[in-house]
Design a protein around this motif. Structure first.
Motif, PDB file in Angstrom:
ATOM      1  N   ILE A 189      33.705  54.322  43.110  1.00  0.00           N
ATOM      2  CA  ILE A 189      33.758  54.645  44.534  1.00  0.00           C
ATOM      3  C   ILE A 189      33.228  56.048  44.788  1.00  0.00           C
ATOM      4  CG2 ILE A 189      35.340  55.064  46.468  1.00  0.00           C
ATOM      5  CD1 ILE A 189      37.049  52.743  45.389  1.00  0.00           C
ATOM      6  N   ALA A 190      33.521  56.964  43.878  1.00  0.00           N
ATOM      7  CA  ALA A 190      33.003  58.333  44.027  1.00  0.00           C
ATOM      8  C   ALA A 190      31.476  58.351  43.968  1.00  0.00           C
ATOM      9  CB  ALA A 190      33.588  59.229  42.940  1.00  0.00           C
ATOM     10  N   LYS A 191      30.888  57.440  43.189  1.00  0.00           N
ATOM     11  CA  LYS A 191      29.428  57.374  43.083  1.00  0.00           C
ATOM     12  C   LYS A 191      28.815  56.632  44.268  1.00  0.00           C
ATOM     13  CE  LYS A 191      29.453  59.486  39.148  1.00  0.00           C
ATOM     14  NZ  LYS A 191      29.005  60.907  39.112  1.00  0.00           N
ATOM     15  N   ASP A 192      29.535  55.617  44.778  1.00  0.00           N
ATOM     16  CA  ASP A 192      28.997  54.831  45.902  1.00  0.00           C
ATOM     17  C   ASP A 192      30.165  54.328  46.742  1.00  0.00           C
ATOM     18  OD1 ASP A 192      27.747  53.239  47.696  1.00  0.00           O
ATOM     19  OD2 ASP A 192      26.678  52.001  46.250  1.00  0.00           O
TER      20      ASP A 192
ATOM     21  N   ARG B 139      46.779  49.025  51.006  1.00  0.00           N
ATOM     22  CA  ARG B 139      46.466  48.777  52.417  1.00  0.00           C
ATOM     23  C   ARG B 139      45.260  49.625  52.850  1.00  0.00           C
ATOM     24  NH1 ARG B 139      50.646  47.085  55.476  1.00  0.00           N
ATOM     25  NH2 ARG B 139      52.042  48.370  54.209  1.00  0.00           N
ATOM     26  N   ASN B 140      45.263  50.889  52.440  1.00  0.00           N
ATOM     27  CA  ASN B 140      44.150  51.779  52.789  1.00  0.00           C
ATOM     28  C   ASN B 140      42.832  51.304  52.172  1.00  0.00           C
ATOM     29  OD1 ASN B 140      45.859  53.428  54.283  1.00  0.00           O
ATOM     30  ND2 ASN B 140      46.274  54.805  52.558  1.00  0.00           N
ATOM     31  N   SER B 141      42.897  50.829  50.935  1.00  0.00           N
ATOM     32  CA  SER B 141      41.674  50.359  50.268  1.00  0.00           C
ATOM     33  C   SER B 141      41.119  49.113  50.949  1.00  0.00           C
ATOM     34  CB  SER B 141      41.960  50.061  48.791  1.00  0.00           C
ATOM     35  OG  SER B 141      42.211  51.252  48.078  1.00  0.00           O
ATOM     36  N   PHE B 142      41.995  48.156  51.264  1.00  0.00           N
ATOM     37  CA  PHE B 142      41.518  46.961  51.965  1.00  0.00           C
ATOM     38  C   PHE B 142      40.985  47.336  53.351  1.00  0.00           C
ATOM     39  CE2 PHE B 142      44.848  44.737  49.232  1.00  0.00           C
ATOM     40  CZ  PHE B 142      43.909  44.322  48.299  1.00  0.00           C
ATOM     41  N   GLY B 143      41.637  48.301  53.995  1.00  0.00           N
ATOM     42  CA  GLY B 143      41.162  48.765  55.293  1.00  0.00           C
ATOM     43  C   GLY B 143      39.787  49.404  55.202  1.00  0.00           C
ATOM     44  N   ALA B 144      39.541  50.162  54.128  1.00  0.00           N
ATOM     45  CA  ALA B 144      38.232  50.781  53.930  1.00  0.00           C
ATOM     46  C   ALA B 144      37.158  49.711  53.759  1.00  0.00           C
ATOM     47  CB  ALA B 144      38.272  51.699  52.712  1.00  0.00           C
ATOM     48  N   ALA B 145      37.482  48.639  53.038  1.00  0.00           N
ATOM     49  CA  ALA B 145      36.516  47.552  52.852  1.00  0.00           C
ATOM     50  C   ALA B 145      36.188  46.892  54.188  1.00  0.00           C
ATOM     51  CB  ALA B 145      37.074  46.527  51.869  1.00  0.00           C
ATOM     52  N   ILE B 146      37.218  46.693  55.031  1.00  0.00           N
ATOM     53  CA  ILE B 146      36.989  46.077  56.344  1.00  0.00           C
ATOM     54  C   ILE B 146      36.162  46.992  57.240  1.00  0.00           C
ATOM     55  CG2 ILE B 146      38.164  45.332  58.463  1.00  0.00           C
ATOM     56  CD1 ILE B 146      40.453  44.322  56.602  1.00  0.00           C
TER      57      ILE B 146
ATOM     58  N   GLU C 205      31.884  47.575  49.608  1.00  0.00           N
ATOM     59  CA  GLU C 205      33.230  47.061  49.911  1.00  0.00           C
ATOM     60  C   GLU C 205      33.908  46.397  48.718  1.00  0.00           C
ATOM     61  OE1 GLU C 205      30.209  44.158  51.857  1.00  0.00           O
ATOM     62  OE2 GLU C 205      30.439  46.310  51.529  1.00  0.00           O
ATOM     63  N   ASP C 206      33.112  45.823  47.799  1.00  0.00           N
ATOM     64  CA  ASP C 206      33.706  45.204  46.604  1.00  0.00           C
ATOM     65  C   ASP C 206      34.591  46.190  45.849  1.00  0.00           C
ATOM     66  OD1 ASP C 206      32.830  42.655  46.772  1.00  0.00           O
ATOM     67  OD2 ASP C 206      31.480  42.732  45.052  1.00  0.00           O
ATOM     68  N   TYR C 207      34.128  47.414  45.720  1.00  0.00           N
ATOM     69  CA  TYR C 207      34.868  48.411  44.958  1.00  0.00           C
ATOM     70  C   TYR C 207      36.240  48.648  45.577  1.00  0.00           C
ATOM     71  CZ  TYR C 207      30.138  49.668  43.258  1.00  0.00           C
ATOM     72  OH  TYR C 207      28.876  49.662  42.732  1.00  0.00           O
ATOM     73  N   HIS C 208      36.273  48.752  46.904  1.00  0.00           N
ATOM     74  CA  HIS C 208      37.534  49.041  47.591  1.00  0.00           C
ATOM     75  C   HIS C 208      38.524  47.876  47.457  1.00  0.00           C
ATOM     76  CE1 HIS C 208      36.108  52.782  49.397  1.00  0.00           C
ATOM     77  NE2 HIS C 208      34.947  52.163  49.586  1.00  0.00           N
ATOM     78  N   VAL C 209      38.003  46.655  47.494  1.00  0.00           N
ATOM     79  CA  VAL C 209      38.886  45.490  47.334  1.00  0.00           C
ATOM     80  C   VAL C 209      39.461  45.447  45.920  1.00  0.00           C
ATOM     81  CG1 VAL C 209      38.936  42.968  47.206  1.00  0.00           C
ATOM     82  CG2 VAL C 209      37.905  44.094  49.174  1.00  0.00           C
ATOM     83  N   THR C 210      38.628  45.699  44.922  1.00  0.00           N
ATOM     84  CA  THR C 210      39.148  45.736  43.552  1.00  0.00           C
ATOM     85  C   THR C 210      40.207  46.822  43.406  1.00  0.00           C
ATOM     86  OG1 THR C 210      37.057  44.928  42.661  1.00  0.00           O
ATOM     87  CG2 THR C 210      38.540  46.006  41.116  1.00  0.00           C
TER      88      THR C 210
ATOM     89  N   ASP D 264      28.019  50.260  39.684  1.00  0.00           N
ATOM     90  CA  ASP D 264      28.430  48.861  39.556  1.00  0.00           C
ATOM     91  C   ASP D 264      28.932  48.548  38.150  1.00  0.00           C
ATOM     92  OD1 ASP D 264      28.393  46.732  41.653  1.00  0.00           O
ATOM     93  OD2 ASP D 264      27.620  45.574  39.968  1.00  0.00           O
ATOM     94  N   ALA D 265      28.345  49.182  37.155  1.00  0.00           N
ATOM     95  CA  ALA D 265      28.828  48.975  35.783  1.00  0.00           C
ATOM     96  C   ALA D 265      30.232  49.555  35.622  1.00  0.00           C
ATOM     97  CB  ALA D 265      27.865  49.615  34.790  1.00  0.00           C
ATOM     98  N   LEU D 266      30.485  50.712  36.217  1.00  0.00           N
ATOM     99  CA  LEU D 266      31.830  51.295  36.180  1.00  0.00           C
ATOM    100  C   LEU D 266      32.835  50.378  36.874  1.00  0.00           C
ATOM    101  CD1 LEU D 266      30.875  54.977  37.071  1.00  0.00           C
ATOM    102  CD2 LEU D 266      31.826  54.208  34.876  1.00  0.00           C
ATOM    103  N   HIS D 267      32.420  49.840  38.005  1.00  0.00           N
ATOM    104  CA  HIS D 267      33.314  48.934  38.750  1.00  0.00           C
ATOM    105  C   HIS D 267      33.646  47.695  37.933  1.00  0.00           C
ATOM    106  CE1 HIS D 267      33.529  45.357  41.562  1.00  0.00           C
ATOM    107  NE2 HIS D 267      34.664  45.990  41.783  1.00  0.00           N
TER     108      HIS D 267
END
Length: 706
Positions: free
Chosen positions: A76-79, A103-110, A83-88, A50-53
């Motif tokens: 993302i590699a750590k966790d 698009r892929n990142s938002f899809g991963a969050a969904i 979903e927050d990470y993927h949206v950012t 979370d600190a990295l994010h």
């Protein structure tokens, strides 16, 4: 911002207070302080996702896109399951121009959280950039199905519906966004713009009550609300009851106003706020105010004691007239009476006879009186405080500011001197509240303006911006708030305009703009270079626009961008007719002659008068003077733009539009030109749609890298 997932909490509980402090600092944009907390966390736990994010999020906000991507990728590699990470990451990739990756990142969050609104909002941004409005509406509707009270979802849905042409539903969703988050400027602006074409045919007190608080807010352009508010005023029973006074001479109007039974004019719900903030553009309201003005002038001679009943109305009318620079024509009878009143005021005190000064101020500005210093030091009743501030204190402050403005270049060109003189007399435009931008990186700002172009991601962390021809500062403040962490130099010929700009910028708290006097034709000698230059509505007023452009190009860094605004030959066809008529009538450009032209235009060419009066520029003297009386102007066709741009060695990137509709129509018509940069095609479209560009092209160019 979120705390880490439950699995991390137990092992790292001792770091949570610092993490919470970092989140609070980020939410208030204290990024340096937040980074201090995050660095302390990462020193103890280098793999704390979370600190990295959050560090990646800060880098994103600062425009360091590559660094941001690297940090969020590490998080993302750590966790992966957060979903927050993927949206950012999706927003970072979108800023980098990688729509598919976003698009892929938002899809991963969904996939991780099917009810995660922010991911659907991100997808909507992609769909809108791709001109897939229905897909954007679908994504936002899905988001609303799980959370109808997310203000950003409602705002984006309103925006998409405006693009689709469904204004009624757009108003609904903009209104919901504003109700849910009333302090967010974008939501206020969205609601105001959605109401731009709403004219009431019957009273609607609830709608008017919801809209009135928008007036005077930063970012709100009063002209967006003019049709709604002015139609509401004209439908008010008090307004209707006084219809007969419009055709009465001043003495008769004064008699009506002196009756105890005369209704309270400020009981008209929207009138006080509109007189304070708006620009009167409805013919019926304009006639009413001029009738009231001549009645109050007559009252000043016949029953001055009765004016005290109207002191609030007088002050508001004087403020409104001042903001429009007294564009309304004044009869000879009124002129004689006003001259007599001006002489009487020599021996009167604002403390004893403030209403008489307010009557005078409905016709002429107080700061231009020879005894203005006496009026400035006098004691005024509290009811007249706004009138004194606007008509005396602020203009005198601007005169003092004007003596302190640095001059970067001499102004030797005769045309430049003539244009400077014009704007010293009529600073343009006068404005209440600024139009504020949303801070973006240079690349993101360009992608917003030019959605069909592939703009490379470049890290310009503290971009240098030049606004060449800033007028009264509206453009400079917009630029200062549109480019994140920017330093802005704003120059203009007119010290009067610049002093207005400096006063307003100081009043608003804008600190990243430096104002200076300069002539663009001499600007190349300035030892500075800029990442972005914006010059809208300026070069076409130079004696030699190409020479002016060459000076700007010399100041632009290799690979830098420039936004220009130049007059359209087709778009200014009515202006050309007006200028021809002015020449035939042998009118100059003094304020008196501008008013006279406006008065007689309907007699000479009623159709032209009707078309010009559709523009808000018709209702303020400096605006109308700038529109049709300018001392120097050049106009262009799209083909001439190409010659102008190529002659300076620049690359044309495309036109910027406030709505995607123009680009959608172009792409449907010319699918072989995916970037919409063929100026021959645009010439063809403009001939078929002569109002497409209004009267001025807004376009972007780039200086090729060395």
């Amino acid at each position: 911002m979120s705390l880490p997932n439950p699995d991390e909490i137990a092992a790292k509980a001792h770091l949570l207070p610092m993490l919470r402090a970092a989140i609070r600092a980020i939410e208030t944009e204290r990024f340096d302080q937040a980074e201090g907390f995050l660095d302390s966390i990462l020193k103890q736990e280098p793999d704390f996702a979370d600190a990295l994010h959050l560090k990646g999020y800060i880098a994103f906000q600062r425009g360091a896109l590559d660094t941001a991507r690297q940090l969020v990728d590490q998080a993302i590699a750590k966790d992966f399951h957060f979903e927050d990470y993927h949206v950012t990451l999706g927003h970072i990739l979108l800023a980098l121009g990688d729509r598919e990756g976003a698009r892929n990142s938002f899809g991963a969050a969904i996939a991780l959280n099917p009810k995660y609104n922010e991911a659907y909002i991100g997808l909507a941004h992609i769909f809108l950039a791709e001109d897939s409005v229905d897909s954007a509406i679908g994504a936002l509707a899905t988001a609303r199905s799980s959370s109808a009270k997310n203000p950003e979802t409602n705002y984006m849905l309103g925006y998409a519906l405006m693009i689709k042409g469904d204004a009624k539903q757009a108003i609904r969703f903009f209104g919901l966004a504003h109700k849910l988050a009333p302090d967010i400027v974008r939501y206020k602006v969205g609601l105001a713009r959605s109401l731009r074409d709403v004219r009431l045919k019957q009273p609607n007190p609830e709608l008017v009550a919801n809209v009135l608080p928008l007036l005077g807010e930063p970012g709100i352009e009063p002209r967006d609300l003019a049709p709604l508010i002015e139609s509401a005023i004209c439908l008010d029973p008090v307004f209707v009851a006084l219809n007969p006074i419009d055709a009465m001479p001043g003495q008769a109007v004064a008699a009506v106003l002196s009756r105890p039974s005369c209704p309270d004019l400020l009981g008209i719900t929207a009138l006080p706020a509109w007189l304070k903030y708006g620009l009167v553009s409805h013919p019926k309201l304009e006639r009413r105010l001029t009738a009231l003005r001549r009645g109050l002038l007559a009252m000043a001679f016949n029953s001055p004691e009765a004016l005290s009943r109207y002191e609030s109305l007088l002050c508001l009318m004087a403020i409104c007239g001042f903001q429009a620079e007294y564009i309304d024509w004044v009869s000879q009878h009124e002129t004689i009476a006003l001259t007599e009143l001006a002489a009487k005021l020599e021996t009167y005190s604002p403390a004893d006879s403030p209403a008489l000064f307010a009557v005078y101020a409905c016709y002429r500005p107080l700061y231009q009186r020879h005894d203005v210093e006496r009026l400035a030091s006098a004691s005024w009743p509290d009811a007249y405080a706004d009138l004194k501030r606007i008509q005396i204190d602020e203009p005198l402050a601007e005169q003092r500011i004007a003596t302190t403005i640095p001059a970067l270049t001499p102004i030797e060109d005769q045309t430049s001197q003539a244009v400077r003189e014009m704007y010293e007399e009529s600073p343009f435009p006068r404005w209440h509240q600024p139009i504020l931008g949303t801070p973006q990186t240079v690349s993101s700002r360009l992608r917003t303006a030019l959605p069909l172009q592939q703009i490379p991601a470049e890290e310009r962390l503290t971009p240098e911006i030049l606004v060449a021809g800033c007028g009264t500062g509206l453009h400079a403040i917009l630029a200062a708030t549109s480019y994140a962490f920017s330093k802005v130099l704003a120059i203009d010929l007119s010290r009067t305009s610049l002093s207005y700009a400096i006063r307003k910028a100081t009043e608003i708290g804008i600190s990243n703009v430096e104002f200076a006097q300069a002539d663009i034709l001499k600007l190349g000698s300035v030892p500075r270079r800029f990442d972005v230059i914006e010059s809208f509505g300026v070069l076409h007023h130079l004696r030699d626009p190409a020479a002016g452009l060459a000076q700007l190009v010399a100041l632009l860094k290799p690979g830098g961008y420039m936004m220009l605004g130049l007059y359209s030959e087709v778009g200014r066809r009515d202006v050309v007719k007006a200028r021809d008529l002015i020449a035939r009538l042998r009118l100059g450009d003094s304020p008196e002659e501008v008013r006279e032209f406006r008065r007689i235009l309907p007699k000479h060419d009623p159709q032209l008068a009707a078309r010009l009066s559709a523009s808000s520029a018709y209702y303020a003297l400096s605006d109308l003077r700038d529109l049709v009386f300018h001392r120097q102007e050049h106009r262009y066709t799209p083909q001439q733009l190409r010659q102008f741009i190529n002659g300076a060695g620049l690359e044309f990137l495309g036109f910027e539009f406030s709505s995607p509709k123009a680009l959608s129509g172009y792409r449907a018509r010319f699918p072989d030109d995916p970037t919409a940069t063929n100026l021959d095609h645009w010439a063809e479209i403009e001939l078929e749609n002569p109002d497409l560009f209004a009267n001025c092209y807004r376009f972007w160019v780039r200086r090729k890298p060395d």
